[in-house]
Design a protein around this motif. Structure first.
Motif, short mmCIF file in Angstrom:
data_model
loop_
_atom_site.label_atom_id
_atom_site.label_comp_id
_atom_site.label_asym_id
_atom_site.label_seq_id
_atom_site.Cartn_x
_atom_site.Cartn_y
_atom_site.Cartn_z
N TYR A 128 -4.07 46.59 21.14
CA TYR A 128 -3.62 45.21 21.03
C TYR A 128 -4.70 44.40 20.33
O TYR A 128 -5.85 44.36 20.77
CB TYR A 128 -3.35 44.62 22.42
CG TYR A 128 -2.66 43.29 22.39
CD1 TYR A 128 -1.26 43.22 22.33
CD2 TYR A 128 -3.39 42.10 22.43
CE1 TYR A 128 -0.61 41.99 22.29
CE2 TYR A 128 -2.73 40.87 22.40
CZ TYR A 128 -1.35 40.83 22.33
OH TYR A 128 -0.71 39.62 22.31
N CYS A 129 -4.33 43.75 19.21
CA CYS A 129 -5.29 42.87 18.51
C CYS A 129 -5.04 41.44 18.97
O CYS A 129 -3.95 40.90 18.77
CB CYS A 129 -5.13 42.97 16.99
SG CYS A 129 -6.17 41.74 16.14
N VAL A 130 -6.05 40.86 19.58
CA VAL A 130 -5.91 39.49 20.09
C VAL A 130 -5.79 38.51 18.92
O VAL A 130 -5.06 37.52 18.99
CB VAL A 130 -7.11 39.12 20.99
CG1 VAL A 130 -7.07 37.65 21.37
CG2 VAL A 130 -7.07 39.97 22.25
N GLY A 131 -6.47 38.81 17.79
CA GLY A 131 -6.37 37.94 16.61
C GLY A 131 -4.95 37.85 16.10
O GLY A 131 -4.46 36.79 15.72
N CYS A 132 -4.25 38.99 16.09
CA CYS A 132 -2.86 39.04 15.62
C CYS A 132 -1.89 38.70 16.74
O CYS A 132 -0.73 38.41 16.49
CB CYS A 132 -2.50 40.42 15.09
SG CYS A 132 -3.37 40.93 13.61
N GLU A 133 -2.34 38.77 17.98
CA GLU A 133 -1.47 38.72 19.15
C GLU A 133 -0.34 39.74 18.99
O GLU A 133 0.84 39.43 19.13
CB GLU A 133 -0.90 37.31 19.35
CG GLU A 133 -1.93 36.29 19.84
CD GLU A 133 -2.41 36.49 21.26
OE1 GLU A 133 -1.94 37.44 21.93
OE2 GLU A 133 -3.28 35.72 21.72
N PHE A 181 0.64 44.24 19.24
CA PHE A 181 0.28 45.64 19.39
C PHE A 181 0.23 46.29 18.02
O PHE A 181 0.95 45.89 17.11
CB PHE A 181 1.29 46.36 20.29
CG PHE A 181 1.14 46.02 21.75
CD1 PHE A 181 0.09 46.55 22.49
CD2 PHE A 181 2.02 45.15 22.37
CE1 PHE A 181 -0.06 46.23 23.83
CE2 PHE A 181 1.87 44.81 23.71
CZ PHE A 181 0.82 45.35 24.44
N LYS A 182 -0.66 47.26 17.87
CA LYS A 182 -0.88 47.90 16.57
C LYS A 182 -0.59 49.39 16.67
O LYS A 182 -1.06 50.06 17.59
CB LYS A 182 -2.34 47.70 16.15
CG LYS A 182 -2.73 46.26 15.91
CD LYS A 182 -2.28 45.81 14.54
CE LYS A 182 -2.25 44.30 14.41
NZ LYS A 182 -1.90 43.87 13.06
N THR A 183 0.17 49.89 15.71
CA THR A 183 0.36 51.34 15.62
C THR A 183 -0.83 51.92 14.87
O THR A 183 -1.59 51.20 14.24
CB THR A 183 1.65 51.68 14.85
OG1 THR A 183 1.53 51.15 13.51
CG2 THR A 183 2.87 51.06 15.51
N LEU A 190 -9.87 49.89 13.22
CA LEU A 190 -9.95 48.43 13.27
C LEU A 190 -8.65 47.81 12.77
O LEU A 190 -7.94 48.39 11.95
CB LEU A 190 -11.11 47.94 12.40
CG LEU A 190 -12.49 48.55 12.68
CD1 LEU A 190 -13.52 47.97 11.71
CD2 LEU A 190 -12.92 48.30 14.12
N CYS A 191 -8.34 46.58 13.25
CA CYS A 191 -7.20 45.83 12.72
C CYS A 191 -7.43 45.54 11.25
O CYS A 191 -8.50 45.06 10.87
CB CYS A 191 -7.03 44.51 13.49
SG CYS A 191 -5.90 43.37 12.67
N LYS A 192 -6.42 45.83 10.44
CA LYS A 192 -6.60 45.67 8.99
C LYS A 192 -6.74 44.20 8.59
O LYS A 192 -7.36 43.89 7.58
CB LYS A 192 -5.42 46.30 8.23
CG LYS A 192 -5.51 47.82 8.20
CD LYS A 192 -4.33 48.44 7.46
CE LYS A 192 -4.44 49.97 7.47
NZ LYS A 192 -3.21 50.62 6.97
N ASP A 193 -6.15 43.31 9.38
CA ASP A 193 -6.25 41.89 9.05
C ASP A 193 -7.57 41.28 9.51
O ASP A 193 -8.12 40.41 8.87
CB ASP A 193 -5.10 41.10 9.68
CG ASP A 193 -3.77 41.42 9.01
OD1 ASP A 193 -3.79 41.77 7.82
OD2 ASP A 193 -2.73 41.31 9.68
N HIS A 194 -8.03 41.73 10.67
CA HIS A 194 -9.19 41.08 11.27
C HIS A 194 -10.46 41.90 11.23
O HIS A 194 -11.54 41.37 11.50
CB HIS A 194 -8.87 40.69 12.72
CG HIS A 194 -7.83 39.63 12.82
ND1 HIS A 194 -6.50 39.90 13.02
CD2 HIS A 194 -7.93 38.29 12.67
CE1 HIS A 194 -5.82 38.75 13.02
NE2 HIS A 194 -6.66 37.78 12.80
N LEU A 195 -10.33 43.18 10.91
CA LEU A 195 -11.48 44.08 10.88
C LEU A 195 -12.27 44.02 12.19
O LEU A 195 -13.50 44.06 12.22
CB LEU A 195 -12.40 43.77 9.68
CG LEU A 195 -11.70 43.90 8.31
CD1 LEU A 195 -12.64 43.52 7.17
CD2 LEU A 195 -11.15 45.31 8.09
ZN LIG Z 1 -5.53 41.54 13.91
#
Ligand SMILES: [Zn+2]
Length: 504
Positions: free
Chosen positions: A124-129, A131-133, A142-147
């Motif tokens: 779960y990325c808190v920045g995106c709020e 869940f991430k596959t 890492l989250c691709k948007d937030h790294l």
């Molecule tokens: Zn994110």
């Protein structure tokens, strides 16, 4: 005709930046144009307060989350006003009216058999709020948007049976080829649906900040399930004693940036169907306004404070730049310098000088009076009126401004070609000079009305300087609509030169 437009509700975990100003300003242009055409409109914006991050930052600062949200909502509430955007309601997801409606809405989904309990385990990325596959993470996880590294969450959740809505969503898309604009976004959303839908969690456990589920108060609504419902909830309490759902649902049009396409174009219509509501009429997905080829975003540490640009150039100039710098709907890049360039070259020279010259000549050659005569037609305003209206209906805000600006330039070419300063030298040209001056007065009047949605302040100043009646009814975009005017003096510069070189 009724028209309801929404911006996304913005996360309050940051202060407003140009990306938010972008959507809000464009929305206002669309709504103002609809109003000019006599439509009954409602324009909604607001903030999304139930993010996990809000709760965490409040804790860090030793504040109650509501107290923190109250403080940080202030600049968000100011944003539309600074942009001269006339919104009808500013929603906060902590409003009692919203919370009450969300509980009712989710209960309807539950009663419909579309909600079930399961254990969720995932990143779960808190920045995106969100869940991430695995595919949505970098090789390093890492989250691709937030790294940033997402959190591993394993908890009991309630799930919405989105998978059960695949066929109904496909049928909706097939029935309504204009449901999502532009067309390439429609295709993107439709192929996502056709690729198979997975149920998604609509609740979070163990977090006190949020809207408790009516059937299990130990859980709160997942922030997106809560946020999307704002588009409907606002109509139930925005005007005391009125239920605007009867008036403005389902004639809703949602503006959104491409990063939240799935939530809006897939999840939201399915949630509405589950709760027994009609899907909205249309969604328009826009790209990013890029600055120096990078997304302007808080999370990348690359923020332009839009209010600073407004302080320097005025809201009209910033609105103009927003509409014109990048073709609305697509990604595009613009620099802060381009605000100044457009201010000086287009607003100052093309439009401002045209008004200054016209009013100066009327004052000098005709003692401030212009009689209504049969005008020349350097611009076919009937055609422009239809063209702009059609483009605005298609959300082509940039294209509508482009064709209007072509008309501004044609009127400038007309002045150069007719050279009224030459005509004024010989009384034999009196009738012709009268016609040229009226054509300019008339053209500027029609242009002021056509530009009102973009330049609300300047358009009013133009009508005033030309001693024309106030009001921006769309029918006034025509040839020969200006009335005989007296007492015209040289107008103050609409866009005076600004010596400040840099704003950043
Ligand atoms: Zn994110």
């Amino acid at each position: 005709m009724r028209f309801y437009l929404t911006t996304p509700i913005y996360y309050v975990n940051s202060t407003p930046h140009i990306g938010h100003a972008y959507t809000t300003a464009i929305g206002d242009m669309i709504v103002r144009n609809r109003q000019q055409r006599g439509q009954e409109t409602f324009f909604l914006t607001g903030v999304d307060e139930h993010a996990t991050k809000v709760y965490r930052v409040a804790q860090e600062q030793g504040l109650e989350p509501q107290e923190y949200a109250d403080r940080i909502a202030v600049p968000w509430r100011e944003l539309p006003k600074r942009l001269d955007a006339e919104t009808d309601f500013f929603i906060r997801t902590s409003d009692e009216g919203h919370k009450r409606f969300v509980r009712d809405f989710l209960q309807r989904m539950y009663d419909n058999g579309d909600v079930y309990e399961d254990v969720y385990a995932g990143w779960y990325c808190v920045g995106c709020e969100a869940f991430k596959t695995d595919e949505e993470l970098t090789e390093d996880g890492l989250c691709k948007d937030h790294l940033t590294k997402p959190e591993w969450i394993e908890e009991k959740n309630y799930f919405f049976r989105l998978s059960a809505y695949q066929d109904r969503l496909l049928a909706l898309y097939d029935e309504r080829p204009q449901f999502v604009l532009p067309g390439f976004r429609y295709n993107e959303a439709r192929s996502f649906i056709a690729g198979g839908l997975q149920d998604f969690s609509i609740s979070r456990a163990g977090q006190p900040w949020g809207i408790p589920l009516p059937w299990d108060e130990s859980q709160v609504a997942y922030v997106w399930a809560d946020a999307l419902i704002n588009y409907l909830s606002a109509l139930t309490y925005a005007r005391e004693g009125e239920d605007l759902r009867d008036v403005f649902w389902p004639v809703a049009h949602h503006l959104l940036a491409k990063d939240i396409l799935r939530f809006h174009c897939v999840f939201w219509p399915a949630m509405l169907l589950s709760a027994g509501y009609e899907p909205p009429q249309q969604l328009f997905v826009h790209g990013y306004l890029l600055l120096d080829d990078r997304k302007i975003s808080k999370s990348l540490g690359n923020v332009i404070e839009p209010l600073e640009l407004i302080d320097v150039y005025g809201s009209d100039a910033v609105r103009f730049w927003i509409a014109r710098a990048v073709s609305f709907g697509h990604d595009g890049s613009a620099s802060v310098d381009s605000v100044r360039e457009r201010y000086e070259n287009e607003l100052g020279n093309d439009l401002g000088n045209l008004l200054s010259r016209t009013t100066a000549m009327v004052a000098r050659y005709r003692d401030g009076t212009v009689k209504r005569v049969e005008p020349d037609a350097p611009v076919d305003f009937d055609a422009l009126r239809e063209d702009v209206a059609g483009r605005m209906d298609d959300f082509d805000v940039t294209g509508a401004l482009d064709v209007t600006w072509d008309a501004v330039r044609r009127l400038n070419q007309y002045v150069t070609a007719e050279a009224p300063w030459q005509l004024a030298k010989d009384e034999a040209n009196d009738a012709k000079l009268d016609r040229v001056l009226y054509t300019l007065l008339d053209g500027l009047t029609a242009l002021a009305v056509a530009l009102h949605a973009y330049l609300p302040q300047s358009s009013a100043k133009i009508l005033e300087a030309l001693r024309q009646p106030a009001g921006f009814e769309w029918e006034r975009v025509r040839n020969g609509g200006a009335v005989t005017a007296e007492g015209i003096g040289q107008a103050e510069p609409l866009f005076p030169r600004i010596e400040l070189a840099a704003t950043a």
